[in-house]
Design an enzyme around this catalytic site. Structure first.
Site, PDB file in Angstrom:
ATOM      1  N   GLY A  38       0.812  -0.991   0.063  1.00 44.03           N
ATOM      2  CA  GLY A  38      -0.052  -0.059   0.066  1.00 44.03           C
ATOM      3  C   GLY A  38       0.722   0.966   0.111  1.00 44.03           C
ATOM      4  N   GLY A  55      -0.179   4.542   0.474  1.00 39.47           N
ATOM      5  CA  GLY A  55      -1.157   5.526   0.835  1.00 39.47           C
ATOM      6  C   GLY A  55      -0.286   6.339   1.989  1.00 39.47           C
ATOM      7  N   ASN A  79       2.057  -1.196  -4.822  1.00 47.06           N
ATOM      8  CA  ASN A  79       0.701  -0.411  -4.649  1.00 47.06           C
ATOM      9  C   ASN A  79       0.232  -0.825  -6.164  1.00 47.06           C
ATOM     10  OD1 ASN A  79      -0.786   1.609  -3.201  1.00 47.06           O
ATOM     11  ND2 ASN A  79      -0.446   2.702  -5.089  1.00 47.06           N
ATOM     12  N   GLU A 139     -17.739  16.934   4.456  1.00 44.36           N
ATOM     13  CA  GLU A 139     -16.729  17.564   3.506  1.00 44.36           C
ATOM     14  C   GLU A 139     -17.154  17.784   2.143  1.00 44.36           C
ATOM     15  OE1 GLU A 139     -12.775  16.221   4.409  1.00 44.36           O
ATOM     16  OE2 GLU A 139     -12.638  17.815   6.004  1.00 44.36           O
ATOM     17  N   ASP A 198      -5.789   2.272   8.182  1.00 48.00           N
ATOM     18  CA  ASP A 198      -7.087   1.968   8.151  1.00 48.00           C
ATOM     19  C   ASP A 198      -7.364   0.216   8.178  1.00 48.00           C
ATOM     20  OD1 ASP A 198      -7.813   4.432   7.918  1.00 48.00           O
ATOM     21  OD2 ASP A 198      -8.728   4.397   5.914  1.00 48.00           O
ATOM     22  N   GLN A 201      -3.782  11.008   9.931  1.00 41.77           N
ATOM     23  CA  GLN A 201      -2.919  11.341  10.950  1.00 41.77           C
ATOM     24  C   GLN A 201      -2.440  10.193  11.958  1.00 41.77           C
ATOM     25  OE1 GLN A 201      -3.443  14.269  15.184  1.00 41.77           O
ATOM     26  NE2 GLN A 201      -5.204  13.811  13.875  1.00 41.77           N
ATOM     27  N   LYS A 233      -6.960  23.841   7.808  1.00 42.88           N
ATOM     28  CA  LYS A 233      -7.010  22.553   7.106  1.00 42.88           C
ATOM     29  C   LYS A 233      -6.027  22.663   5.909  1.00 42.88           C
ATOM     30  CE  LYS A 233      -9.666  19.232   5.581  1.00 42.88           C
ATOM     31  NZ  LYS A 233      -9.066  17.754   5.909  1.00 42.88           N
TER      32      LYS A 233
HETATM   33  P1  FAD Z   1      -4.800   5.072   2.152  1.00 40.27           P
HETATM   34  O1  FAD Z   1      -3.868   6.349   2.223  1.00 40.27           O
HETATM   35  O2  FAD Z   1      -5.976   5.074   1.685  1.00 40.27           O
HETATM   36  O3  FAD Z   1      -3.773   3.872   1.122  1.00 40.27           O
HETATM   37  C1  FAD Z   1      -3.846   2.686   0.996  1.00 40.27           C
HETATM   38  C2  FAD Z   1      -3.184   2.475  -0.548  1.00 40.27           C
HETATM   39  O4  FAD Z   1      -3.247   1.021  -0.671  1.00 40.27           O
HETATM   40  C3  FAD Z   1      -3.821   3.378  -1.730  1.00 40.27           C
HETATM   41  O5  FAD Z   1      -2.710   3.887  -2.398  1.00 40.27           O
HETATM   42  C4  FAD Z   1      -4.425   2.100  -2.520  1.00 40.27           C
HETATM   43  O6  FAD Z   1      -4.347   2.301  -3.775  1.00 40.27           O
HETATM   44  C5  FAD Z   1      -3.571   0.816  -2.181  1.00 40.27           C
HETATM   45  N1  FAD Z   1      -4.334  -0.347  -2.475  1.00 40.27           N
HETATM   46  C6  FAD Z   1      -5.600  -0.859  -1.718  1.00 40.27           C
HETATM   47  N2  FAD Z   1      -5.796  -2.084  -2.054  1.00 40.27           N
HETATM   48  C7  FAD Z   1      -4.795  -2.597  -2.755  1.00 40.27           C
HETATM   49  C8  FAD Z   1      -4.658  -3.719  -3.112  1.00 40.27           C
HETATM   50  N3  FAD Z   1      -5.066  -4.876  -3.152  1.00 40.27           N
HETATM   51  N4  FAD Z   1      -3.370  -4.048  -3.817  1.00 40.27           N
HETATM   52  C9  FAD Z   1      -2.490  -3.019  -3.849  1.00 40.27           C
HETATM   53  N5  FAD Z   1      -2.564  -1.893  -3.717  1.00 40.27           N
HETATM   54  C10 FAD Z   1      -3.940  -1.475  -2.861  1.00 40.27           C
HETATM   55  N6  FAD Z   1      -8.066  11.668   7.612  1.00 40.27           N
HETATM   56  C11 FAD Z   1      -7.354  12.655   8.191  1.00 40.27           C
HETATM   57  O7  FAD Z   1      -6.558  12.335   9.167  1.00 40.27           O
HETATM   58  N7  FAD Z   1      -7.691  13.901   8.145  1.00 40.27           N
HETATM   59  C12 FAD Z   1      -8.527  14.159   7.150  1.00 40.27           C
HETATM   60  O8  FAD Z   1      -8.910  15.417   6.988  1.00 40.27           O
HETATM   61  C13 FAD Z   1      -9.221  13.312   6.424  1.00 40.27           C
HETATM   62  N8  FAD Z   1     -10.190  13.450   5.308  1.00 40.27           N
HETATM   63  C14 FAD Z   1     -10.643  12.430   4.799  1.00 40.27           C
HETATM   64  C15 FAD Z   1     -11.473  12.970   3.654  1.00 40.27           C
HETATM   65  C16 FAD Z   1     -11.905  11.803   2.825  1.00 40.27           C
HETATM   66  C17 FAD Z   1     -12.877  12.246   1.483  1.00 40.27           C
HETATM   67  C18 FAD Z   1     -11.745  10.280   3.172  1.00 40.27           C
HETATM   68  C19 FAD Z   1     -12.368   9.398   2.304  1.00 40.27           C
HETATM   69  C20 FAD Z   1     -10.842  10.026   4.156  1.00 40.27           C
HETATM   70  C21 FAD Z   1     -10.424  11.158   4.800  1.00 40.27           C
HETATM   71  N9  FAD Z   1      -9.523  10.864   6.089  1.00 40.27           N
HETATM   72  C22 FAD Z   1      -9.011  11.933   6.613  1.00 40.27           C
HETATM   73  C23 FAD Z   1      -9.165   9.443   6.206  1.00 40.27           C
HETATM   74  C24 FAD Z   1      -8.080   8.904   5.790  1.00 40.27           C
HETATM   75  O9  FAD Z   1      -7.891   9.112   4.504  1.00 40.27           O
HETATM   76  C25 FAD Z   1      -7.579   7.607   5.844  1.00 40.27           C
HETATM   77  O10 FAD Z   1      -7.741   7.252   7.123  1.00 40.27           O
HETATM   78  C26 FAD Z   1      -6.062   7.384   5.534  1.00 40.27           C
HETATM   79  O11 FAD Z   1      -6.104   7.411   3.909  1.00 40.27           O
HETATM   80  C27 FAD Z   1      -5.655   5.717   5.784  1.00 40.27           C
HETATM   81  O12 FAD Z   1      -4.340   5.536   5.294  1.00 40.27           O
HETATM   82  P2  FAD Z   1      -3.910   4.371   5.000  1.00 40.27           P
HETATM   83  O13 FAD Z   1      -2.592   4.370   4.495  1.00 40.27           O
HETATM   84  O14 FAD Z   1      -4.250   3.290   5.736  1.00 40.27           O
HETATM   85  O15 FAD Z   1      -4.544   3.905   3.404  1.00 40.27           O
HETATM   86  P1  NAD Z   2     -17.931   7.730   9.609  1.00 40.29           P
HETATM   87  O1  NAD Z   2     -18.337   6.169   9.894  1.00 40.29           O
HETATM   88  O2  NAD Z   2     -17.339   8.640  10.437  1.00 40.29           O
HETATM   89  O3  NAD Z   2     -19.386   8.329   9.217  1.00 40.29           O
HETATM   90  C1  NAD Z   2     -20.634   7.645   8.627  1.00 40.29           C
HETATM   91  C2  NAD Z   2     -21.940   8.534   8.754  1.00 40.29           C
HETATM   92  O4  NAD Z   2     -22.842   7.611   8.309  1.00 40.29           O
HETATM   93  C3  NAD Z   2     -22.316   8.238  10.363  1.00 40.29           C
HETATM   94  O5  NAD Z   2     -22.683   9.437  10.867  1.00 40.29           O
HETATM   95  C4  NAD Z   2     -23.458   7.182  10.425  1.00 40.29           C
HETATM   96  O6  NAD Z   2     -24.360   7.296  11.661  1.00 40.29           O
HETATM   97  C5  NAD Z   2     -24.028   7.266   8.988  1.00 40.29           C
HETATM   98  N1  NAD Z   2     -24.699   6.250   8.607  1.00 40.29           N
HETATM   99  C6  NAD Z   2     -24.400   4.789   8.755  1.00 40.29           C
HETATM  100  N2  NAD Z   2     -25.423   4.014   8.144  1.00 40.29           N
HETATM  101  C7  NAD Z   2     -26.110   4.889   7.734  1.00 40.29           C
HETATM  102  C8  NAD Z   2     -27.426   4.724   6.984  1.00 40.29           C
HETATM  103  N3  NAD Z   2     -27.980   3.359   6.894  1.00 40.29           N
HETATM  104  N4  NAD Z   2     -28.294   5.774   6.695  1.00 40.29           N
HETATM  105  C9  NAD Z   2     -27.681   7.089   6.618  1.00 40.29           C
HETATM  106  N5  NAD Z   2     -26.567   7.209   7.320  1.00 40.29           N
HETATM  107  C10 NAD Z   2     -25.848   6.333   7.711  1.00 40.29           C
HETATM  108  O7  NAD Z   2     -17.418   7.495   7.848  1.00 40.29           O
HETATM  109  P2  NAD Z   2     -16.643   8.676   7.304  1.00 40.29           P
HETATM  110  O8  NAD Z   2     -17.425  10.030   7.304  1.00 40.29           O
HETATM  111  O9  NAD Z   2     -16.607   8.202   5.760  1.00 40.29           O
HETATM  112  O10 NAD Z   2     -15.251   8.725   7.761  1.00 40.29           O
HETATM  113  C11 NAD Z   2     -14.218   7.535   7.833  1.00 40.29           C
HETATM  114  C12 NAD Z   2     -13.130   7.956   8.582  1.00 40.29           C
HETATM  115  O11 NAD Z   2     -12.383   8.781   8.021  1.00 40.29           O
HETATM  116  C13 NAD Z   2     -13.433   8.423  10.212  1.00 40.29           C
HETATM  117  O12 NAD Z   2     -12.670   7.848  10.984  1.00 40.29           O
HETATM  118  C14 NAD Z   2     -13.298   9.824   9.897  1.00 40.29           C
HETATM  119  O13 NAD Z   2     -12.939  10.371  10.807  1.00 40.29           O
HETATM  120  C15 NAD Z   2     -12.106   9.865   8.841  1.00 40.29           C
HETATM  121  N6  NAD Z   2     -12.344  11.272   8.118  1.00 40.29           N
HETATM  122  C16 NAD Z   2     -11.904  12.335   8.773  1.00 40.29           C
HETATM  123  C17 NAD Z   2     -11.793  13.621   8.019  1.00 40.29           C
HETATM  124  C18 NAD Z   2     -11.164  14.517   8.781  1.00 40.29           C
HETATM  125  O14 NAD Z   2     -10.517  14.598   9.690  1.00 40.29           O
HETATM  126  N7  NAD Z   2     -11.388  16.010   8.211  1.00 40.29           N
HETATM  127  C19 NAD Z   2     -12.760  13.740   6.683  1.00 40.29           C
HETATM  128  C20 NAD Z   2     -13.180  12.480   6.212  1.00 40.29           C
HETATM  129  C21 NAD Z   2     -13.091  11.247   6.874  1.00 40.29           C
END
Ligand code: FAD
Ligand code: NAD
Length: 405
Positions: free
Chosen positions: A10, A12, A37, A170, A301, A319, A379
């Site tokens: 991975g 990420g 990856n 967001e 994750d 983070q 941010k």
């Molecule tokens: P990732 O960063 O997702 O990386 C996983 C990597 O593995 C990717 O490159 C993917 O392509 C690769 N991969 C997956 N499956 C396979 C496979 N089978 N074979 C090979 N490669 C593979 N967290 C914060 O702390 N602050 C934020 O502001 C925040 N904002 C977010 C906004 C959004 C829209 C989303 C969806 C999430 C946000 N998060 C935020 C959560 C955060 O993005 C995740 O917790 C974080 O990316 C996890 O890091 P990771 O290294 O576990 O996985």
């Molecule tokens: P989440 O699990 O945090 O939120 C999902 C939301 O969907 C919850 O409020 C839940 O009650 C709702 N939900 C669940 N089942 C439902 C249903 N059947 N119908 C309607 N609503 C339903 O998931 P996320 O927002 O994707 O976040 C995932 C992770 O990524 C979290 O740990 C979050 O903290 C992190 N993240 C962080 C940031 C940031 O720090 N700015 C931004 C995005 C994601």
């Protein structure tokens, strides 16, 4: 003599942070480092909502992995991880098998659908760069089709966001800023556009500070979002979503665009590989190793680290993934040097900021509540910091969010 082989799965936040720290601290002859990856690039998962809404070009969200790694110290393999066979210290990729001495699993999250009917077929998700790009393309297509057709289908201009967690909120923040431009491009009256946010819990952003939650809700409502709170989505169909309004009542919200942002689980590779897990997340030991396997580290994750104050795992975030990557690199370096005294992982929570579009946000940073410009500025600092931690000043200058005011 063969060098010990470290395989990182991975590219990420967690995986790249591990590799970058390893390549800095380990000499070329001390170990073989392999990064796997499925794409040749890293994408900023934390910026995907912007690509999904079309407020940031997909190319701004990604950068080449080859630009980050040291070619003599790290071998990059672009392939898909199918399965890990920890008993044999092997990883099965799409095209070949790899052996390892130390393994770091950082494969990120997948979408959790909770078995809800129709989601896989009819909903879009913000889970990787391609799925995010698809959302923007789908909305663009619906708007342009609406404009071109003689008999107008209003559902083309209706968008449902399932889940008001951080991802849902967001995305909504970006979407409401994008709609006026989209409407102008397609000569559509903005009043015709309907944006619904459906949340199962009794509040938006469950668990977050109530004052900040209220601020976010008001900002989004003012820009046209209609909230359905305490209203779980029961089913998704071609027509839209069926929601449970309580007392046995249901309602069909008609919309041609449904974005499911209601939760994540770990990567299915974890389940296929037989690790003990809950929703594909492994409760790792204090050194971030999988129970029963001294040579397998699981971070990001795919891992679950208990917060002793709440007795629940910390939410999966970039983070925590990056802090885990840093620690794992340090521990692997120690192991290579014959030092088995591993460091323990302690999460240093610096806070959370949730954006509400480019110009607004809410957050708690170092224990202080912030909103508006201050939070939005913070941010961007956080977004740039994660680039800096992986690629230094060069990557910040190339990909960073430098327009801060
Ligand atoms: P990732 O960063 O997702 O990386 C996983 C990597 O593995 C990717 O490159 C993917 O392509 C690769 N991969 C997956 N499956 C396979 C496979 N089978 N074979 C090979 N490669 C593979 N967290 C914060 O702390 N602050 C934020 O502001 C925040 N904002 C977010 C906004 C959004 C829209 C989303 C969806 C999430 C946000 N998060 C935020 C959560 C955060 O993005 C995740 O917790 C974080 O990316 C996890 O890091 P990771 O290294 O576990 O996985
Ligand atoms: P989440 O699990 O945090 O939120 C999902 C939301 O969907 C919850 O409020 C839940 O009650 C709702 N939900 C669940 N089942 C439902 C249903 N059947 N119908 C309607 N609503 C339903 O998931 P996320 O927002 O994707 O976040 C995932 C992770 O990524 C979290 O740990 C979050 O903290 C992190 N993240 C962080 C940031 C940031 O720090 N700015 C931004 C995005 C994601």
């Amino acid at each position: 003599m063969n060098k010990p082989k470290i395989v990182v799965l991975g590219g990420g936040y967690g995986g790249l942070q591990t590799v970058v720290k390893l390549q800095k601290s380990i000499r070329e002859n001390d170990a073989e480092i392999i990064l796997v990856n499925n794409h040749p690039y890293h994408y900023e998962t934390t910026w995907l909502h912007e690509a999904a809404a079309g407020t940031l070009q997909p190319d701004r969200v990604r950068y080449s992995i080859e630009d980050i790694i040291h070619p003599r110290k790290v071998q990059f393999i672009q392939d898909t991880v199918e399965k890990i066979i920890p008993e044999e210290k092997k990883v099965q990729l799409g095209s070949k098998e790899l052996s390892y001495d130390y393994l770091v699993v950082a494969l990120g999250a997948e979408v959790e659908t909770f078995g809800i009917q129709g989601l896989k077929e009819h909903a879009l998700t913000i889970s990787n760069l391609n799925s995010a790009r698809k959302i923007n393309e789908h909305i663009e297509k619906e708007f342009s089709t609406y404009q071109a057709e003689k008999e107008k289908v209003d559902e083309r201009l209706s968008i449902v966001v399932g889940g008001a967690g951080f991802t849902g909120i967001e995305f909504l923040g970006e979407l409401v800023n994008r709609i006026p431009k989209l409407c102008a491009d397609h000569q559509i009256d903005p009043q015709k556009v309907k944006i619904y946010c459906v949340e199962a819990a009794p509040t938006v952003l469950p668990g977050f500070d109530p004052e900040l939650v209220e601020y976010a809700k008001k900002v989004l409502e003012k820009k046209g979002v209609e909230f359905y709170i305490g209203t779980p989505i029961k089913e998704c169909t071609k027509e839209g979503v069926l929601v449970d309004k309580g007392n046995g009542e249901t309602e069909l919200i008609q919309a041609n665009t449904v974005v499911w942002a209601a939760g994540v689980r770990g990567n299915s590779v974890i389940e296929k590989s037989g690790f003990e897990n809950v929703r594909a997340r492994v409760a790792v030991d204090p050194h971030l190793r999988a129970p029963g396997y001294q040579d397998v580290f699981i971070i990001g994750d795919c891992s679950a680290v208990m917060n002793k104050e709440t007795n629940r795992p910390y939410p999966p975030t970039a983070q925590i993934a990056m802090q885990q990557g840093k620690l794992v690199a340090k521990n692997i370096k120690n192991l290579l040097q014959g030092n088995n005294d591993l460091e323990t992982f302690v999460f240093d929570n610096k806070g959370t900021v949730c954006s509400l579009g480019e110009d607004d946000a809410i957050g708690v940073v170092f224990g202080k509540k912030i909103t508006g410009f201050k939070a939005s500025f913070m941010k961007k600092v956080i977004d740039n910091r994660s680039l800096f931690l992986i690629g230094g000043v060069g990557l910040v200058l190339k990909k960073g969010k430098l327009k801060m005011f």
